[in-house]
Design a protein around this motif. Structure first.
Motif, PDB file in Angstrom:
ATOM      1  N   LEU A   1     -14.337   5.137 -16.530  1.00 54.63           N
ATOM      2  CA  LEU A   1     -15.740   5.487 -16.762  1.00 54.63           C
ATOM      3  C   LEU A   1     -16.044   5.569 -18.254  1.00 54.63           C
ATOM      4  N   LEU A   2     -15.143   6.129 -19.029  1.00 52.42           N
ATOM      5  CA  LEU A   2     -15.350   6.201 -20.481  1.00 52.42           C
ATOM      6  C   LEU A   2     -15.471   4.801 -21.088  1.00 52.42           C
ATOM      7  N   LYS A   3     -14.648   3.858 -20.633  1.00 51.78           N
ATOM      8  CA  LYS A   3     -14.718   2.480 -21.137  1.00 51.78           C
ATOM      9  C   LYS A   3     -16.043   1.828 -20.768  1.00 51.78           C
ATOM     10  N   ILE A   4     -16.520   2.081 -19.570  1.00 55.51           N
ATOM     11  CA  ILE A   4     -17.799   1.517 -19.111  1.00 55.51           C
ATOM     12  C   ILE A   4     -18.937   2.010 -20.009  1.00 55.51           C
ATOM     13  N   ILE A   5     -18.924   3.288 -20.340  1.00 51.42           N
ATOM     14  CA  ILE A   5     -19.979   3.860 -21.177  1.00 51.42           C
ATOM     15  C   ILE A   5     -19.871   3.346 -22.612  1.00 51.42           C
ATOM     16  N   GLU A   6     -18.646   3.265 -23.135  1.00 54.77           N
ATOM     17  CA  GLU A   6     -18.470   2.727 -24.478  1.00 54.77           C
ATOM     18  C   GLU A   6     -18.975   1.289 -24.578  1.00 54.77           C
ATOM     19  N   LYS A   7     -18.702   0.498 -23.562  1.00 56.67           N
ATOM     20  CA  LYS A   7     -19.164  -0.886 -23.547  1.00 56.67           C
ATOM     21  C   LYS A   7     -20.689  -0.944 -23.541  1.00 56.67           C
ATOM     22  N   ARG A   8     -21.311  -0.123 -22.740  1.00 56.97           N
ATOM     23  CA  ARG A   8     -22.771  -0.099 -22.661  1.00 56.97           C
ATOM     24  C   ARG A   8     -23.384   0.362 -23.990  1.00 56.97           C
ATOM     25  N   ARG A   9     -22.778   1.349 -24.591  1.00 58.62           N
ATOM     26  CA  ARG A   9     -23.300   1.862 -25.876  1.00 58.62           C
ATOM     27  C   ARG A   9     -23.221   0.798 -26.957  1.00 58.62           C
ATOM     28  N   ALA A  10     -22.215  -0.066 -26.909  1.00 56.48           N
ATOM     29  CA  ALA A  10     -22.015  -1.117 -27.912  1.00 56.48           C
ATOM     30  C   ALA A  10     -22.994  -2.282 -27.752  1.00 56.48           C
ATOM     31  N   GLU A  11     -23.630  -2.393 -26.599  1.00 58.82           N
ATOM     32  CA  GLU A  11     -24.560  -3.520 -26.346  1.00 58.82           C
ATOM     33  C   GLU A  11     -25.822  -3.391 -27.163  1.00 58.82           C
TER      34      GLU A  11
END
Length: 184
Positions: free
Chosen positions: A174-184
């Motif tokens: 879940l942390l990776k999913i959020i980090e990826k979204r924040r980077a978009e």
């Protein structure tokens, strides 16, 4: 970005909210409520606890939005916080996701499903709730799951569906999913 976590009671929303705050540096978006403070909760950190009168005054002054009632208590979000550009995380009751998204910008909505529904019920039973409240919450779990499964429009309100198996692997995912979204 505001990350919203929705799902049944006991699925780990509070745990993940705290984890996202601690590990990704997101601010906790505090909900305003008339609910009684539970043991261990801190006013202004976990929730903003106010009287019925204070709640109605904030509502009249349009300082709070997305107001709703749940199990006899009132809840709402401060408009100024929803307008902020700060990365925030909060729990959102699934029935209010429509209104939340109308009042906030840059929302990443996550619906959490427990891999095992009985585990969610066990997590609920660990809380220090009155028997009456516990029974209401257990009933709400079953009603909530049924509503979500049957309501396709509700399902479309969520950007991501996350299955929590209560493991370290799930937390990291879940942390990776959020980090990826924040980077978009």
């Amino acid at each position: 970005m505001i990350v919203t976590l929705s799902g049944v009671t006991g699925t780990g929303k509070s745990f993940f909210k705290n984890t996202i705050s601690e590990e990704l540096g997101f601010k906790n978006l505090v909900i305003v409520t008339t609910r009684e403070k539970r043991i261990g909760e801190v006013n202004g950190i976990d929730k903003e606890f106010v009287s019925e009168e204070e709640f109605e005054k904030l509502k009249k002054e349009k300082q709070i939005v997305v107001d709703f009632e749940f199990l006899g208590s009132k809840y709402a979000y401060r408009k100024a916080e929803l307008d902020s550009n700060v990365n925030q995380v909060t729990e959102v009751h699934y029935s209010t996701i429509y209104e939340f998204k109308k009042n906030a910008n840059n929302v990443f909505s996550i619906y959490m499903i427990p891999k095992d529904l009985e585990r969610a019920k066990q997590e609920l039973r660990k809380r220090n709730l009155s028997k009456e409240t516990e029974q209401k919450r257990l009933k709400e779990i079953d009603e909530h799951i049924k509503e979500y499964e049957q309501n396709k429009d509700l399902q479309k309100q969520f950007d991501y569906v996350f299955i929590n198996d209560y493991t370290e692997k799930a937390k990291n995912e879940l942390l990776k999913i959020i980090e990826k979204r924040r980077a978009e």
